[in-house]
Structure formats: C-alpha cells, structure tokens
Design a protein around this motif. Sequence first.
Motif, short mmCIF file in Angstrom:
data_model
loop_
_atom_site.label_atom_id
_atom_site.label_comp_id
_atom_site.label_asym_id
_atom_site.label_seq_id
_atom_site.Cartn_x
_atom_site.Cartn_y
_atom_site.Cartn_z
N LYS A 121 -12.16 -3.81 2.14
CA LYS A 121 -11.78 -2.52 1.57
C LYS A 121 -11.07 -1.65 2.61
N ALA A 122 -11.61 -1.65 3.85
CA ALA A 122 -10.96 -0.90 4.92
C ALA A 122 -9.59 -1.48 5.23
N ASP A 123 -9.48 -2.80 5.18
CA ASP A 123 -8.20 -3.47 5.43
C ASP A 123 -7.16 -3.02 4.41
N ALA A 124 -7.57 -2.97 3.13
CA ALA A 124 -6.64 -2.54 2.08
C ALA A 124 -6.18 -1.11 2.31
N VAL A 125 -7.11 -0.24 2.68
CA VAL A 125 -6.77 1.17 2.93
C VAL A 125 -5.82 1.28 4.12
N CYS A 126 -6.15 0.58 5.21
CA CYS A 126 -5.35 0.69 6.44
C CYS A 126 -3.99 0.01 6.30
N THR A 127 -3.92 -1.06 5.52
CA THR A 127 -2.63 -1.71 5.28
C THR A 127 -1.69 -0.75 4.56
N ALA A 128 -2.23 -0.03 3.57
CA ALA A 128 -1.42 0.93 2.84
C ALA A 128 -1.06 2.14 3.72
N ARG A 129 -2.02 2.61 4.50
CA ARG A 129 -1.80 3.81 5.30
C ARG A 129 -0.77 3.57 6.40
#
Length: 294
Positions: free
Chosen positions: A239-247
């Motif tokens: 979940k953090a990976d998805a957020v950070c990839t987008a950010r």
Amino acid sequence: MKLQARVAATALAVAGLLAALSGCTSGQGSRAAAPSLTPPPAGAAVAPASGRDAMMQLPLGAYGTTDGRSEMASQALRALITRCMHEGGYATFTRDDALNEGKRPDAATALPAGAFGYLSESVAAVQGFHPSPETTAAPARRALEPAEEGAVQKCMEAAFAQLNNPDTAGSELVGRLFDESLAVLAKDARVSAATTAWQGCMGAAGFPGVTPQGLVDQYHAAGAQAAAGPSPEELAAAKADAVCTARSNLAGIWFEVLTGYQKQLIEANQQKLTDYQQKAKEREAKLTGIIAES
C-alpha cells in the motif's frame, strides 16, 4: 504424480508455450551492454492506467505478444489437439477439453510491472505483491480419464511441434533490445531522481533502505502466497509502495523514458525488425488457416 498435479503442470506449460507461439519476448535473456543512446526528451509524464497495459504498449511491445495473438495461438492449438484426439478415437472430445490455460489476468490486478509495485492503493491493500487469486485460478474443466489425458499430452506435443517456429533470431533480437533499453534506463538521471523520491517517501512510511525491485523480491522470496493471504506487513508495504509510486510519479517517468530509449533502438534496428514483423504476419496467416480448416 497425481492427476491434479499433472493438470496444474500442463496449465503452466501451456501458458509458457502459448506465449512463445504468439511471439512473446520476456526481455530476460542474456544481458547485453547498453548502447550509447541519447537521453530522450521528457514531457509531462503521465502514469499509464495499469502496469500490464503499459508494458504491452511499449514500442517494443508491438513485436511481442498481444492478447489477440495469444488467442489466435490458443485457437490453433485447440483445433490441432481436437483433430488429433478425434483421429485417435475420442469422438466426444471437444476444444474446451484441449487446453487448461487458466484465466487471463485483469490489468488492474495483474502482477506488478516495471521495477516497482504497479498496483493501485486499494488493490495493493488486498493482494500485496502477489497476483489476485481470481485471475490465476484455472476455470472448471471436464475431468479427463488417465488414458484420455495421456492421449491429450501426446496430441499436445504433436501440435506444438507443428506450430513451433525454428527461427528464433527475431524474438531474440527483441529480447536483447528490451534488455538494452532497461540497462540504459537504469542510468537515466530522471529515473534515478524519481527513485530517490520514492525511497524518501517509503522511508517516511516506515520502510527505510528499500529499493523498488528489492521490495517486490523480498516478499516473493518468501514463497508462494499462503492460503491465508499476504501478511499484514506485506499489505502495508504494498500500500505504501502504491502511494509513493504515485507521489513520486515513478511509473510515469519510468515508462516515458523507457519509451524514448526503445524508439531509438527500433530505429537503429528497423530493417531486422521489419523482417521479423513480416515473418510474424506469415505465421499468423498459418494459424488462421489452421483455425479455418478445423
């Protein structure tokens, strides 16, 4: 080996061989030295809707597999196997009995693509870094008798031998060019900057010192997904990976720059790739003929 195990193994073999028959290139061949390429211009990098779609839409993807080519190869195999089984005395055998391919992955829940976990936050929170069970489970198939299954295996081998393409130079070239594009991409300053931003974001989320690919490998190394599902730690990391990839816009930058390098490689190898495409068209015509005759 139990019948169920043989069927499962057959499904895996079929998936790989269908990809080969339809012109799939994995980009996992021998790693070639990256050529001297010019950093492509970067505009407003927009992340594709899904990693699976993005990988198939890359410039070199035009020379590899597509859903349409895979379906054509599948239909031709089914036709040849069914014809062989009828000739062997299995008159009630149908095309639905010929292959156990499993379901095609849904783009939104397919395995992560690229050197990062390319899944939406909502999907990552459910399946982590593993494929969705709904997209990998094989559909219900009629249970075959042991003798019948043995005959299917022989017919399948004969069908693959008939369709196998001995000319691998084209697919090897595409695989090598894909490797070269990834090698030079890894050294691109814009990708490095986006990756650094991603790492900073992940560190703030409680996952310091990780790399995009290393994070995915960490959870895959633990083995197949347990029946109970991914661990809470894996779900949190995904979940953090998805957020950070987008950010950090890592996906948008990664695919935009990779596209630019692949266009240069295609231009430098245009004649060989054109010849490969012509042979692919001839191969598709052969598959179309087999399907039409059955």
